[in-house]
Write an enzyme that holds these catalytic residues in place. Structure first.
Site, PDB file in Angstrom:
ATOM      1  N   GLY A   1     -24.525  26.882  33.784  1.00  0.00           N
ATOM      2  CA  GLY A   1     -25.714  26.118  34.131  1.00  0.00           C
ATOM      3  C   GLY A   1     -26.546  25.946  32.872  1.00  0.00           C
TER       4      GLY A   1
ATOM      5  N   GLN B   1     -33.991  24.733  27.905  1.00  0.00           N
ATOM      6  CA  GLN B   1     -33.039  25.366  26.988  1.00  0.00           C
ATOM      7  C   GLN B   1     -32.540  24.410  25.909  1.00  0.00           C
ATOM      8  OE1 GLN B   1     -30.472  27.093  30.341  1.00  0.00           O
ATOM      9  NE2 GLN B   1     -30.301  28.568  28.664  1.00  0.00           N
TER      10      GLN B   1
ATOM     11  N   CYS C   1     -27.114  34.446  29.562  1.00  0.00           N
ATOM     12  CA  CYS C   1     -27.893  33.215  29.381  1.00  0.00           C
ATOM     13  C   CYS C   1     -27.662  32.709  27.965  1.00  0.00           C
ATOM     14  CB  CYS C   1     -29.374  33.530  29.595  1.00  0.00           C
ATOM     15  SG  CYS C   1     -30.448  32.102  29.380  1.00  0.00           S
ATOM     16  N   LEU C   2     -27.449  31.411  27.829  1.00  0.00           N
ATOM     17  CA  LEU C   2     -27.231  30.851  26.492  1.00  0.00           C
ATOM     18  C   LEU C   2     -28.453  31.041  25.598  1.00  0.00           C
ATOM     19  CD1 LEU C   2     -25.370  27.525  27.404  1.00  0.00           C
ATOM     20  CD2 LEU C   2     -24.380  29.690  26.622  1.00  0.00           C
TER      21      LEU C   2
ATOM     22  N   HIS D   1     -35.679  29.242  34.769  1.00  0.00           N
ATOM     23  CA  HIS D   1     -35.917  28.593  33.470  1.00  0.00           C
ATOM     24  C   HIS D   1     -36.985  27.503  33.597  1.00  0.00           C
ATOM     25  CE1 HIS D   1     -33.110  30.320  30.658  1.00  0.00           C
ATOM     26  NE2 HIS D   1     -32.059  30.103  31.435  1.00  0.00           N
TER      27      HIS D   1
ATOM     28  N   HIS E   1     -31.237  31.324  38.714  1.00  0.00           N
ATOM     29  CA  HIS E   1     -31.368  31.519  37.269  1.00  0.00           C
ATOM     30  C   HIS E   1     -31.935  30.248  36.618  1.00  0.00           C
ATOM     31  CE1 HIS E   1     -29.711  33.167  33.329  1.00  0.00           C
ATOM     32  NE2 HIS E   1     -29.962  31.906  33.027  1.00  0.00           N
ATOM     33  N   GLU E   2     -31.392  29.082  37.018  1.00  0.00           N
ATOM     34  CA  GLU E   2     -31.841  27.828  36.395  1.00  0.00           C
ATOM     35  C   GLU E   2     -33.259  27.461  36.855  1.00  0.00           C
ATOM     36  OE1 GLU E   2     -30.136  27.070  33.964  1.00  0.00           O
ATOM     37  OE2 GLU E   2     -28.333  28.174  34.531  1.00  0.00           O
TER      38      GLU E   2
END
Ligand code: NI
Length: 176
Positions: A49, A54, A102-103, A148, A144-145
């Protein structure tokens, strides 16, 4: 299409609540290009995702997809899903704890409790309202997204930092 630079923890955009996207602009070429670039960037970095903050864009857009992901073996598949201005509804009381990465929190994993199931209401990339049920790993990625988009990262959701693990050590000691 372009692969975008990923913002990491510490860049203020990661901690800034993202702006809602006006419904009328979702189908516009600039918004469509952002979505295409986010999909390409997610795939390039083996994300499951990616949220617009991000990639340094403070907009409420997230993309999700899982197809035999190298970073998350054994999960999915989840079809490509584009969420604009998503809202989580009816999150289950029941939570499940599992590993997340997470990236933007590069090469770390930690254990995070998340609602086991939920409904999500959003616009799709055509600007149409969608509402669907998700559970398990898909529900986890949605939470999670959406975090963000509110300026939160998974570290904020960890009940204890004692499970925080470098990816190398995760693969060596904790991957099941
Ligand atoms: Ni993330």
């Amino acid at each position: 299409m372009a692969i975008l630079k990923v913002a990491r923890l510490g860049h203020p955009v990661i901690r800034t609540p993202a702006q809602a996207v006006p419904k009328e602009s979702i189908a516009s070429p600039p918004a469509q290009r952002i979505i295409d670039d986010m999909i390409e960037t997610m795939r390039e970095y083996d994300g499951v995702g990616l949220a617009a903050p991000q990639v340094h864009l403070s907009k409420q857009i997230a993309v999700i997809e899982v197809q035999d992901n190298r970073r998350y073996p054994g999960e999915g598949p989840i079809p490509l899903t584009v969420l604009v201005n998503p809202k989580i509804l009816n999150a289950s009381r029941k939570q499940l704890e599992d590993w997340e990465g997470c990236l933007s929190v590069h090469e770390f994993r930690g254990r995070v409790p998340r609602a086991e199931s939920l409904e999500v209401e959003a616009y799709n990339r055509k600007g149409e309202k969608i509402r669907f049920h998700a559970q398990g790993f898909f529900a986890r990625v949605i939470q999670h997204e959406c975090d963000h988009l509110a300026g939160k990262v998974f570290l904020d959701r960890m009940p204890t930092l004692s499970t925080l693990t470098h990816l190398h050590e995760f693969l060596r000691y904790w991957q099941t």
